[in-house]
Design a protein around this motif. Structure first.
Motif, PDB file in Angstrom:
ATOM      1  N   GLY A   1       3.776  21.059   4.997  1.00  0.00           N
ATOM      2  CA  GLY A   1       2.434  20.794   4.484  1.00  0.00           C
ATOM      3  C   GLY A   1       2.382  20.131   3.125  1.00  0.00           C
ATOM      4  O   GLY A   1       1.303  19.931   2.575  1.00  0.00           O
ATOM      5  N   THR A   2       3.531  19.763   2.553  1.00  0.00           N
ATOM      6  CA  THR A   2       3.561  19.104   1.246  1.00  0.00           C
ATOM      7  C   THR A   2       3.223  17.626   1.395  1.00  0.00           C
ATOM      8  O   THR A   2       3.805  16.933   2.229  1.00  0.00           O
ATOM      9  N   LYS A   3       2.286  17.139   0.595  1.00  0.00           N
ATOM     10  CA  LYS A   3       1.924  15.717   0.590  1.00  0.00           C
ATOM     11  C   LYS A   3       3.032  14.931  -0.107  1.00  0.00           C
ATOM     12  O   LYS A   3       3.527  15.342  -1.156  1.00  0.00           O
ATOM     13  N   ILE A   4       3.387  13.790   0.491  1.00  0.00           N
ATOM     14  CA  ILE A   4       4.430  12.923  -0.062  1.00  0.00           C
ATOM     15  C   ILE A   4       3.925  11.483  -0.037  1.00  0.00           C
ATOM     16  O   ILE A   4       3.474  10.999   0.997  1.00  0.00           O
ATOM     17  N   ALA A   5       3.978  10.817  -1.196  1.00  0.00           N
ATOM     18  CA  ALA A   5       3.580   9.410  -1.293  1.00  0.00           C
ATOM     19  C   ALA A   5       4.803   8.590  -1.684  1.00  0.00           C
ATOM     20  O   ALA A   5       5.503   8.931  -2.638  1.00  0.00           O
ATOM     21  N   ARG A   6       5.049   7.512  -0.945  1.00  0.00           N
ATOM     22  CA  ARG A   6       6.135   6.582  -1.273  1.00  0.00           C
ATOM     23  C   ARG A   6       5.515   5.222  -1.559  1.00  0.00           C
ATOM     24  O   ARG A   6       4.615   4.782  -0.845  1.00  0.00           O
ATOM     25  N   PHE A   7       6.015   4.575  -2.615  1.00  0.00           N
ATOM     26  CA  PHE A   7       5.526   3.252  -2.972  1.00  0.00           C
ATOM     27  C   PHE A   7       6.555   2.553  -3.841  1.00  0.00           C
ATOM     28  O   PHE A   7       7.468   3.191  -4.374  1.00  0.00           O
ATOM     29  N   ASN A   8       6.440   1.236  -3.941  1.00  0.00           N
ATOM     30  CA  ASN A   8       7.325   0.446  -4.783  1.00  0.00           C
ATOM     31  C   ASN A   8       6.525  -0.187  -5.904  1.00  0.00           C
ATOM     32  O   ASN A   8       5.397  -0.641  -5.693  1.00  0.00           O
ATOM     33  N   VAL A   9       7.124  -0.229  -7.083  1.00  0.00           N
ATOM     34  CA  VAL A   9       6.495  -0.840  -8.251  1.00  0.00           C
ATOM     35  C   VAL A   9       7.337  -2.042  -8.671  1.00  0.00           C
ATOM     36  O   VAL A   9       8.557  -1.924  -8.867  1.00  0.00           O
ATOM     37  N   ALA A  10       6.687  -3.202  -8.778  1.00  0.00           N
ATOM     38  CA  ALA A  10       7.345  -4.402  -9.291  1.00  0.00           C
ATOM     39  C   ALA A  10       7.173  -4.408 -10.802  1.00  0.00           C
ATOM     40  O   ALA A  10       6.053  -4.391 -11.306  1.00  0.00           O
ATOM     41  N   VAL A  11       8.310  -4.412 -11.513  1.00  0.00           N
ATOM     42  CA  VAL A  11       8.306  -4.384 -12.973  1.00  0.00           C
ATOM     43  C   VAL A  11       8.947  -5.678 -13.465  1.00  0.00           C
ATOM     44  O   VAL A  11      10.114  -5.951 -13.171  1.00  0.00           O
ATOM     45  N   SER A  12       8.169  -6.477 -14.197  1.00  0.00           N
ATOM     46  CA  SER A  12       8.678  -7.751 -14.706  1.00  0.00           C
ATOM     47  C   SER A  12       9.709  -7.519 -15.793  1.00  0.00           C
ATOM     48  O   SER A  12       9.564  -6.629 -16.630  1.00  0.00           O
TER      49      SER A  12
ATOM     50  N   VAL B   1       7.926  10.761  -9.360  1.00  0.00           N
ATOM     51  CA  VAL B   1       6.769  10.587 -10.247  1.00  0.00           C
ATOM     52  C   VAL B   1       6.188  11.936 -10.643  1.00  0.00           C
ATOM     53  O   VAL B   1       5.879  12.765  -9.794  1.00  0.00           O
ATOM     54  N   GLU B   2       6.055  12.129 -11.949  1.00  0.00           N
ATOM     55  CA  GLU B   2       5.452  13.346 -12.485  1.00  0.00           C
ATOM     56  C   GLU B   2       4.046  13.086 -13.018  1.00  0.00           C
ATOM     57  O   GLU B   2       3.185  13.953 -12.951  1.00  0.00           O
ATOM     58  N   ASN B   3       3.812  11.890 -13.559  1.00  0.00           N
ATOM     59  CA  ASN B   3       2.495  11.492 -14.074  1.00  0.00           C
ATOM     60  C   ASN B   3       2.241  10.047 -13.675  1.00  0.00           C
ATOM     61  O   ASN B   3       3.166   9.243 -13.581  1.00  0.00           O
ATOM     62  N   VAL B   4       0.975   9.722 -13.489  1.00  0.00           N
ATOM     63  CA  VAL B   4       0.591   8.356 -13.128  1.00  0.00           C
ATOM     64  C   VAL B   4      -0.703   8.001 -13.845  1.00  0.00           C
ATOM     65  O   VAL B   4      -1.542   8.869 -14.089  1.00  0.00           O
TER      66      VAL B   4
ATOM     67  N   ILE C   1      11.107  -1.127  -7.909  1.00  0.00           N
ATOM     68  CA  ILE C   1      11.540   0.252  -8.081  1.00  0.00           C
ATOM     69  C   ILE C   1      10.858   1.146  -7.040  1.00  0.00           C
ATOM     70  O   ILE C   1       9.640   1.170  -6.924  1.00  0.00           O
ATOM     71  N   SER C   2      11.679   1.898  -6.308  1.00  0.00           N
ATOM     72  CA  SER C   2      11.183   2.833  -5.302  1.00  0.00           C
ATOM     73  C   SER C   2      10.728   4.115  -5.998  1.00  0.00           C
ATOM     74  O   SER C   2      11.452   4.689  -6.810  1.00  0.00           O
ATOM     75  N   CYS C   3       9.515   4.563  -5.656  1.00  0.00           N
ATOM     76  CA  CYS C   3       8.940   5.763  -6.269  1.00  0.00           C
ATOM     77  C   CYS C   3       8.491   6.736  -5.192  1.00  0.00           C
ATOM     78  O   CYS C   3       8.082   6.327  -4.098  1.00  0.00           O
ATOM     79  N   VAL C   4       8.539   8.024  -5.526  1.00  0.00           N
ATOM     80  CA  VAL C   4       8.039   9.066  -4.630  1.00  0.00           C
ATOM     81  C   VAL C   4       7.273  10.089  -5.462  1.00  0.00           C
ATOM     82  O   VAL C   4       7.687  10.448  -6.556  1.00  0.00           O
TER      83      VAL C   4
ATOM     84  N   ASP D   1       0.835  -1.196   0.000  1.00  0.00           N
ATOM     85  CA  ASP D   1       0.000   0.000   0.000  1.00  0.00           C
ATOM     86  C   ASP D   1       0.872   1.249   0.000  1.00  0.00           C
ATOM     87  O   ASP D   1       2.000   1.243   0.512  1.00  0.00           O
ATOM     88  N   VAL D   2       0.341   2.300  -0.554  1.00  0.00           N
ATOM     89  CA  VAL D   2       1.047   3.583  -0.649  1.00  0.00           C
ATOM     90  C   VAL D   2       1.195   4.177   0.748  1.00  0.00           C
ATOM     91  O   VAL D   2       0.255   4.180   1.538  1.00  0.00           O
ATOM     92  N   GLU D   3       2.387   4.668   1.040  1.00  0.00           N
ATOM     93  CA  GLU D   3       2.653   5.356   2.306  1.00  0.00           C
ATOM     94  C   GLU D   3       2.493   6.853   2.042  1.00  0.00           C
ATOM     95  O   GLU D   3       3.322   7.463   1.371  1.00  0.00           O
ATOM     96  N   LEU D   4       1.410   7.431   2.540  1.00  0.00           N
ATOM     97  CA  LEU D   4       1.115   8.844   2.313  1.00  0.00           C
ATOM     98  C   LEU D   4       1.353   9.614   3.604  1.00  0.00           C
ATOM     99  O   LEU D   4       0.855   9.236   4.659  1.00  0.00           O
ATOM    100  N   ARG D   5       2.142  10.673   3.509  1.00  0.00           N
ATOM    101  CA  ARG D   5       2.404  11.510   4.685  1.00  0.00           C
ATOM    102  C   ARG D   5       2.482  12.960   4.251  1.00  0.00           C
ATOM    103  O   ARG D   5       2.391  13.271   3.077  1.00  0.00           O
TER     104      ARG D   5
END
Length: 138
Positions: free
Chosen positions: A22-33, A95-98, A48-51, A13-17
């Motif tokens: 006051g800036t929102k920051i989301a950290r997550f990992n993406v498994a890429v085959s 991450v700039e676009n999702v 891959i670690s993403c922010v 799950d995405v770690e949102l803090r």
């Protein structure tokens, strides 16, 4: 040019803090085959670690969960920090676009509806706009 596009699945799950400012920051990992098989005949994956920041962070935190398909576009950023006298190095995709990748899970009607809204918004962008000369600011 520093540009990366990944297509994979969230490993957790995405770690949102929120930062102190006051800036929102989301950290997550993406498994890429990988697109080739290993010695055992199976496909390996890279994790891959993403922010993401601000509105993108809020969007990812709200609509993406462990196992969901995701496409991210961004740039690679390296850094380092020191902890207990040991220097640690980091590599993240900023991450700039999702985008959604795949079908919504069962029971995720809200995600599916929002994905449809987002898609229709982007689909309408290239249809052009009819303007009169008096509507132009120049």
């Amino acid at each position: 040019m520093n540009k990366v596009v990944l297509s994979g699945r969230l490993t957790r799950d995405v770690e949102l803090r929120e930062s102190e400012g006051g800036t929102k920051i989301a950290r997550f990992n993406v498994a890429v085959s990988r697109n080739y098989k290993n010695k055992e005949g199976k496909y390996d994956a890279d994790f891959i670690s993403c922010v993401a920041y601000r509105n993108t962070a809020e969007f990812v935190g709200k609509y993406f969960h462990k196992g969901d398909g995701i496409i991210v576009e961004g740039r690679i950023q390296t850094g380092s920090y020191e902890k207990e006298g040991t220097k640690h190095y980091t590599t993240d995709v900023v991450v700039e676009n999702v985008e959604f990748n795949g079908k919504a899970k069962e029971g995720s009607e809200e995600v599916a509806e929002n994905a449809a809204d987002i898609t229709s918004t982007y689909d309408n962008l290239d249809k052009g706009v009819s303007l009169k000369d008096e509507d132009l600011p120049f």
